[in-house]
Motif scaffolding. Structure first.
Motif, PDB file in Angstrom:
ATOM      1  N   LEU A  74      52.585  48.016   2.282  1.00 59.68           N
ATOM      2  CA  LEU A  74      53.186  49.330   2.493  1.00 59.68           C
ATOM      3  C   LEU A  74      54.477  49.153   3.286  1.00 59.68           C
ATOM      4  O   LEU A  74      54.479  48.512   4.334  1.00 59.68           O
ATOM      5  CB  LEU A  74      52.214  50.235   3.242  1.00 59.68           C
ATOM      6  CG  LEU A  74      52.694  51.645   3.562  1.00 59.68           C
ATOM      7  CD1 LEU A  74      52.974  52.417   2.281  1.00 59.68           C
ATOM      8  CD2 LEU A  74      51.663  52.372   4.418  1.00 59.68           C
ATOM      9  N   VAL A  75      55.530  49.741   2.776  1.00 64.58           N
ATOM     10  CA  VAL A  75      56.843  49.602   3.404  1.00 64.58           C
ATOM     11  C   VAL A  75      57.255  50.890   4.123  1.00 64.58           C
ATOM     12  O   VAL A  75      57.770  50.838   5.235  1.00 64.58           O
ATOM     13  CB  VAL A  75      57.899  49.225   2.340  1.00 64.58           C
ATOM     14  CG1 VAL A  75      59.285  49.165   2.948  1.00 64.58           C
ATOM     15  CG2 VAL A  75      57.545  47.902   1.690  1.00 64.58           C
ATOM     16  N   VAL A  76      57.034  52.010   3.449  1.00 64.43           N
ATOM     17  CA  VAL A  76      57.452  53.304   3.995  1.00 64.43           C
ATOM     18  C   VAL A  76      56.401  54.340   3.627  1.00 64.43           C
ATOM     19  O   VAL A  76      55.877  54.328   2.514  1.00 64.43           O
ATOM     20  CB  VAL A  76      58.810  53.769   3.411  1.00 64.43           C
ATOM     21  CG1 VAL A  76      59.205  55.123   3.993  1.00 64.43           C
ATOM     22  CG2 VAL A  76      59.891  52.738   3.650  1.00 64.43           C
ATOM     23  N   GLU A  77      56.117  55.218   4.555  1.00 63.11           N
ATOM     24  CA  GLU A  77      55.234  56.345   4.276  1.00 63.11           C
ATOM     25  C   GLU A  77      55.877  57.615   4.799  1.00 63.11           C
ATOM     26  O   GLU A  77      56.260  57.684   5.972  1.00 63.11           O
ATOM     27  CB  GLU A  77      53.863  56.148   4.909  1.00 63.11           C
ATOM     28  CG  GLU A  77      52.905  57.301   4.631  1.00 63.11           C
ATOM     29  CD  GLU A  77      51.486  57.016   5.084  1.00 63.11           C
ATOM     30  OE1 GLU A  77      51.236  55.922   5.625  1.00 63.11           O
ATOM     31  OE2 GLU A  77      50.623  57.885   4.880  1.00 63.11           O
ATOM     32  N   ILE A  78      56.000  58.596   3.919  1.00 61.68           N
ATOM     33  CA  ILE A  78      56.556  59.904   4.293  1.00 61.68           C
ATOM     34  C   ILE A  78      55.438  60.925   4.153  1.00 61.68           C
ATOM     35  O   ILE A  78      54.897  61.135   3.063  1.00 61.68           O
ATOM     36  CB  ILE A  78      57.730  60.304   3.393  1.00 61.68           C
ATOM     37  CG1 ILE A  78      58.790  59.205   3.360  1.00 61.68           C
ATOM     38  CG2 ILE A  78      58.324  61.630   3.872  1.00 61.68           C
ATOM     39  CD1 ILE A  78      59.437  58.930   4.686  1.00 61.68           C
ATOM     40  N   GLY A  79      55.067  61.552   5.259  1.00 65.81           N
ATOM     41  CA  GLY A  79      54.018  62.549   5.231  1.00 65.81           C
ATOM     42  C   GLY A  79      54.468  63.829   4.551  1.00 65.81           C
ATOM     43  O   GLY A  79      55.666  64.064   4.360  1.00 65.81           O
ATOM     44  N   SER A  80      53.530  64.661   4.192  1.00 64.11           N
ATOM     45  CA  SER A  80      53.847  65.901   3.487  1.00 64.11           C
ATOM     46  C   SER A  80      54.713  66.836   4.324  1.00 64.11           C
ATOM     47  O   SER A  80      55.447  67.664   3.786  1.00 64.11           O
ATOM     48  CB  SER A  80      52.571  66.619   3.057  1.00 64.11           C
ATOM     49  OG  SER A  80      51.759  66.869   4.192  1.00 64.11           O
ATOM     50  N   ALA A  81      54.635  66.692   5.641  1.00 65.35           N
ATOM     51  CA  ALA A  81      55.462  67.506   6.528  1.00 65.35           C
ATOM     52  C   ALA A  81      56.786  66.836   6.856  1.00 65.35           C
ATOM     53  O   ALA A  81      57.580  67.378   7.628  1.00 65.35           O
ATOM     54  CB  ALA A  81      54.702  67.812   7.819  1.00 65.35           C
ATOM     55  N   GLY A  82      57.009  65.658   6.296  1.00 69.99           N
ATOM     56  CA  GLY A  82      58.290  64.990   6.480  1.00 69.99           C
ATOM     57  C   GLY A  82      58.313  63.876   7.498  1.00 69.99           C
ATOM     58  O   GLY A  82      59.339  63.218   7.678  1.00 69.99           O
ATOM     59  N   SER A  83      57.193  63.640   8.159  1.00 73.08           N
ATOM     60  CA  SER A  83      57.158  62.540   9.131  1.00 73.08           C
ATOM     61  C   SER A  83      57.299  61.218   8.399  1.00 73.08           C
ATOM     62  O   SER A  83      56.827  61.072   7.271  1.00 73.08           O
ATOM     63  CB  SER A  83      55.852  62.576   9.914  1.00 73.08           C
ATOM     64  OG  SER A  83      54.752  62.447   9.037  1.00 73.08           O
ATOM     65  N   ALA A  84      57.964  60.259   9.039  1.00 69.31           N
ATOM     66  CA  ALA A  84      58.241  58.985   8.376  1.00 69.31           C
ATOM     67  C   ALA A  84      57.724  57.819   9.197  1.00 69.31           C
ATOM     68  O   ALA A  84      57.824  57.806  10.424  1.00 69.31           O
ATOM     69  CB  ALA A  84      59.742  58.830   8.157  1.00 69.31           C
ATOM     70  N   TRP A  85      57.190  56.849   8.491  1.00 66.66           N
ATOM     71  CA  TRP A  85      56.768  55.595   9.113  1.00 66.66           C
ATOM     72  C   TRP A  85      57.390  54.464   8.302  1.00 66.66           C
ATOM     73  O   TRP A  85      57.377  54.493   7.062  1.00 66.66           O
ATOM     74  CB  TRP A  85      55.247  55.457   9.085  1.00 66.66           C
ATOM     75  CG  TRP A  85      54.766  54.117   9.563  1.00 66.66           C
ATOM     76  CD1 TRP A  85      54.477  53.755  10.835  1.00 66.66           C
ATOM     77  CD2 TRP A  85      54.550  52.943   8.747  1.00 66.66           C
ATOM     78  NE1 TRP A  85      54.088  52.439  10.882  1.00 66.66           N
ATOM     79  CE2 TRP A  85      54.124  51.917   9.622  1.00 66.66           C
ATOM     80  CE3 TRP A  85      54.689  52.671   7.393  1.00 66.66           C
ATOM     81  CZ2 TRP A  85      53.828  50.641   9.161  1.00 66.66           C
ATOM     82  CZ3 TRP A  85      54.388  51.400   6.941  1.00 66.66           C
ATOM     83  CH2 TRP A  85      53.964  50.394   7.818  1.00 66.66           C
ATOM     84  N   TYR A  86      57.944  53.490   8.998  1.00 67.42           N
ATOM     85  CA  TYR A  86      58.548  52.336   8.348  1.00 67.42           C
ATOM     86  C   TYR A  86      57.897  51.057   8.876  1.00 67.42           C
ATOM     87  O   TYR A  86      57.658  50.924  10.080  1.00 67.42           O
ATOM     88  CB  TYR A  86      60.051  52.265   8.633  1.00 67.42           C
ATOM     89  CG  TYR A  86      60.850  53.395   8.032  1.00 67.42           C
ATOM     90  CD1 TYR A  86      61.009  54.605   8.716  1.00 67.42           C
ATOM     91  CD2 TYR A  86      61.441  53.262   6.780  1.00 67.42           C
ATOM     92  CE1 TYR A  86      61.737  55.647   8.154  1.00 67.42           C
ATOM     93  CE2 TYR A  86      62.180  54.294   6.219  1.00 67.42           C
ATOM     94  CZ  TYR A  86      62.311  55.483   6.907  1.00 67.42           C
ATOM     95  OH  TYR A  86      63.040  56.507   6.354  1.00 67.42           O
TER      96      TYR A  86
END
Length: 119
Positions: A47-59
């Motif tokens: 997993l490289v990037v995750e964008i939550g449904s509310a727009g939160s981002a994890w890299y």
């Protein structure tokens, strides 16, 4: 039939940039969470990037500060801008999204797009 269609991969030199696209084909109401994965040859998918449904981002730490995920809701497309590419970024990149087709939520995968960065 709702599908994810990826594009934008290619061969670039170290230090260069690419922008991957992940477009939803078919009729949907909205896109929920989006993830970008990559799989290098001989390695497990990560997993490289995750964008939550509310727009939160994890890299992932390996791409933080170089990769930027964005979206254009008007055209139901997600983007992954990859800057300062390194040989270790070479992989097949996959997008994964949860989408609402108006009747149910679907989990979809793109077909993958190849990013090549020679050492």
């Amino acid at each position: 039939q709702v599908q994810l269609v990826e594009s934008g991969g290619g061969l670039v030199q170290p230090g260069e940039s690419l922008r991957l696209s992940c477009s939803v084909s078919g009729s949907i109401v909205r896109i929920g969470a989006v993830k970008w994965y990559r799989q290098a040859r001989g390695k497990q998918r990560e997993l490289v990037v995750e964008i939550g449904s509310a727009g939160s981002a994890w890299y992932a730490e390996s791409v933080r500060g170089r990769f930027i995920a964005s979206s254009d809701n008007a055209v139901n497309t997600e983007y992954l801008r990859m800057n300062d590419l390194k040989p270790e970024d070479a992989a097949v990149y996959y997008c994964n999204a949860i989408v609402d087709d108006g009747d149910k939520w679907l989990e979809l995968w793109g077909q993958g797009t190849v990013v090549t960065v020679p050492s």
